[in-house]
Design a protein around this motif. Structure first.
Motif, PDB file in Angstrom:
ATOM      1  N   CYS A  66      -1.783   6.127   1.452  1.00 57.63           N
ATOM      2  CA  CYS A  66      -2.868   6.731   0.672  1.00 57.63           C
ATOM      3  C   CYS A  66      -4.214   6.519   1.352  1.00 57.63           C
ATOM      4  O   CYS A  66      -4.975   7.476   1.563  1.00 57.63           O
ATOM      5  N   ASN A  85       5.983   9.761  -3.194  1.00 60.25           N
ATOM      6  CA  ASN A  85       5.369  10.366  -4.387  1.00 60.25           C
ATOM      7  C   ASN A  85       4.220   9.510  -4.914  1.00 60.25           C
ATOM      8  O   ASN A  85       3.171  10.032  -5.311  1.00 60.25           O
ATOM      9  N   ASN A  86       4.413   8.190  -4.923  1.00 56.11           N
ATOM     10  CA  ASN A  86       3.341   7.302  -5.369  1.00 56.11           C
ATOM     11  C   ASN A  86       2.129   7.384  -4.446  1.00 56.11           C
ATOM     12  O   ASN A  86       0.982   7.381  -4.909  1.00 56.11           O
ATOM     13  N   TYR A 117       1.191   9.939  -2.668  1.00 55.38           N
ATOM     14  CA  TYR A 117       0.491  11.213  -2.919  1.00 55.38           C
ATOM     15  C   TYR A 117      -0.314  11.139  -4.220  1.00 55.38           C
ATOM     16  O   TYR A 117      -1.445  11.645  -4.286  1.00 55.38           O
ATOM     17  N   SER A 118       0.244  10.489  -5.236  1.00 55.64           N
ATOM     18  CA  SER A 118      -0.478  10.359  -6.517  1.00 55.64           C
ATOM     19  C   SER A 118      -1.750   9.537  -6.332  1.00 55.64           C
ATOM     20  O   SER A 118      -2.817   9.905  -6.833  1.00 55.64           O
TER      21      SER A 118
END
Length: 381
Positions: A267, A367-368, A370-371
């Motif tokens: 991230c 997925n985490n 990207y969130s």
């Protein structure tokens, strides 16, 4: 059927083990109590990593704590988070060095002579993957080391706290040189520790695959010939299950730390790419983009090999069912039923008590990431 002694057999991965010894990660092959160099073998890992790897980690976090510039903190934090799993991996392998060495010896005792051809081919494939991974990681570091000379201002390749004024021609090379030495060692060490953990799961997965192959070879054999081999397979499987638990003990801490922090690392590095832009610093932008790709590969590889281990272990039920069991005696069929009841207990390598190492946790981590990335972009606007 003879087993293979790991340290005496030719292996495509012997060079990797030699490199791990040079990096202070692997126990020395021979340990003579009368050897005058024992003190060097014992303290060499600490003498190598304390002034470089550990000091760089401390200085990186010190830069975050002492910086008043939010943008500078953002440039440093993704690398600081990357080095935290390295710290856990180093402590884990030093603490369990004897267990890891013993585990490798026990692994090789489960490999028989007729397995060697397939083993060598699979090891060559494994070696290519990890040489590519190591090359990619070192390329990221190299781009970072070189890209700073393309800028008009004095910048360090990977920022850390420097206890003296270094933004001048006389002292810049001192700060840059330490950065190069410490980061090269840290990068190589991290890659080698990843290689070691994945190799453990890779070998366990192969042992389950060898069991499947032996069961499939019994399809056309009469009971008289198949029964001794079946009992050998039962015994071998019990040994492999025990080794699976030992493998989990060795790889669990590092995979757990890697998975927990990878979402934040991916991230923050992605956010830095967005903030940096291509035209501002093409070299540093490319290095950060490569870093992002390497981090995704770093979390993918243990998940992949853990997934393969589970698939090969679960395939044993089908392999038993495909034997010529309908023509066996009642006693032999009862033994097969007991074995299949034993196979109902799933084989999975867990990271701590939180999750199973496999491709589903890789997808969840991405997925985490990207969130978190989307949330960070919204907050910045």
């Amino acid at each position: 059927m003879s087993t293979i002694e790991f340290w005496n057999r030719p292996s495509p991965l012997q060079n990797l083990l030699k490199l791990q010894r040079l990096l202070g990660l692997w126990k020395w092959q021979r340990w003579d109590e009368n050897d005058s160099w024992n003190w060097l073998k014992r303290f060499y890992p600490f003498a190598l990593h304390l002034p470089l790897t550990f000091t760089l980690i401390v200085l990186t976090w010190l830069e975050i704590l002492t910086s008043n510039d939010l943008e500078q903190t953002g440039r440093v934090i993704y690398m600081a988070l990357t080095m935290l799993p390295l710290l856990i991996k180093l402590i884990n392998i030093w603490y369990r060095r004897i267990e890891a060495h013993h585990f490798m010896d026990e692994l090789m005792k489960c490999i028989e002579t007729e397995d060697m051809h397939l083993l060598k081919n699979e090891e060559i494939y494994f070696k290519r993957i990890f040489y590519a991974y190591l090359g990619g990681a070192l390329t990221v570091a190299l781009f970072g080391f070189v890209s700073v000379f393309l800028q008009d201002t004095y910048e360090l390749p990977f920022s850390y706290y420097v206890p003296f004024e270094w933004r001048n021609p006389e002292r810049y090379l001192y700060a840059w040189g330490y950065n190069v030495l410490a980061m090269t060692l840290s990068c190589t060490t991290n890659s080698m520790l990843d290689t070691m953990g994945c190799y453990f799961m890779f070998q366990i997965g192969l042992l389950y695959r060898f069991l499947n192959i032996r069961l499939l070879t019994l399809q056309k054999k009469p009971e008289r010939d198949a029964l001794p081999e079946l009992r050998r397979i039962f015994q071998r499987h019990a040994q492999v299950r025990l080794l699976t638990r030992q493998c989990e003990l060795l790889v669990s801490p590092y995979v757990l730390s890697q998975v927990v922090l990878s979402a934040f690392i991916i991230c923050f590095s992605g956010y830095r790419l967005v903030q940096m832009g291509w035209q501002e610093n093409p070299g540093l932008f490319l290095a950060t983009l490569q870093f992002e790709a390497v981090m995704i590969v770093q979390i993918f590889l243990p998940c992949y090999y853990g997934n393969q281990l589970t698939i090969n272990a679960n395939q044993l039920t089908n392999s038993v069912f495909n034997t010529n069991w309908l023509e066996y005696s009642v006693k032999t069929r009862k033994e097969l039923i007991c074995y299949m009841e034993f196979l109902k207990r799933p084989v999975k390598v867990r990271a701590g008590i939180f999750f199973e190492i496999g491709l589903p946790i890789f997808m969840k981590t991405i997925n985490n990431a990207y969130s978190f990335f989307a949330l960070l972009l919204n907050l910045s606007r």
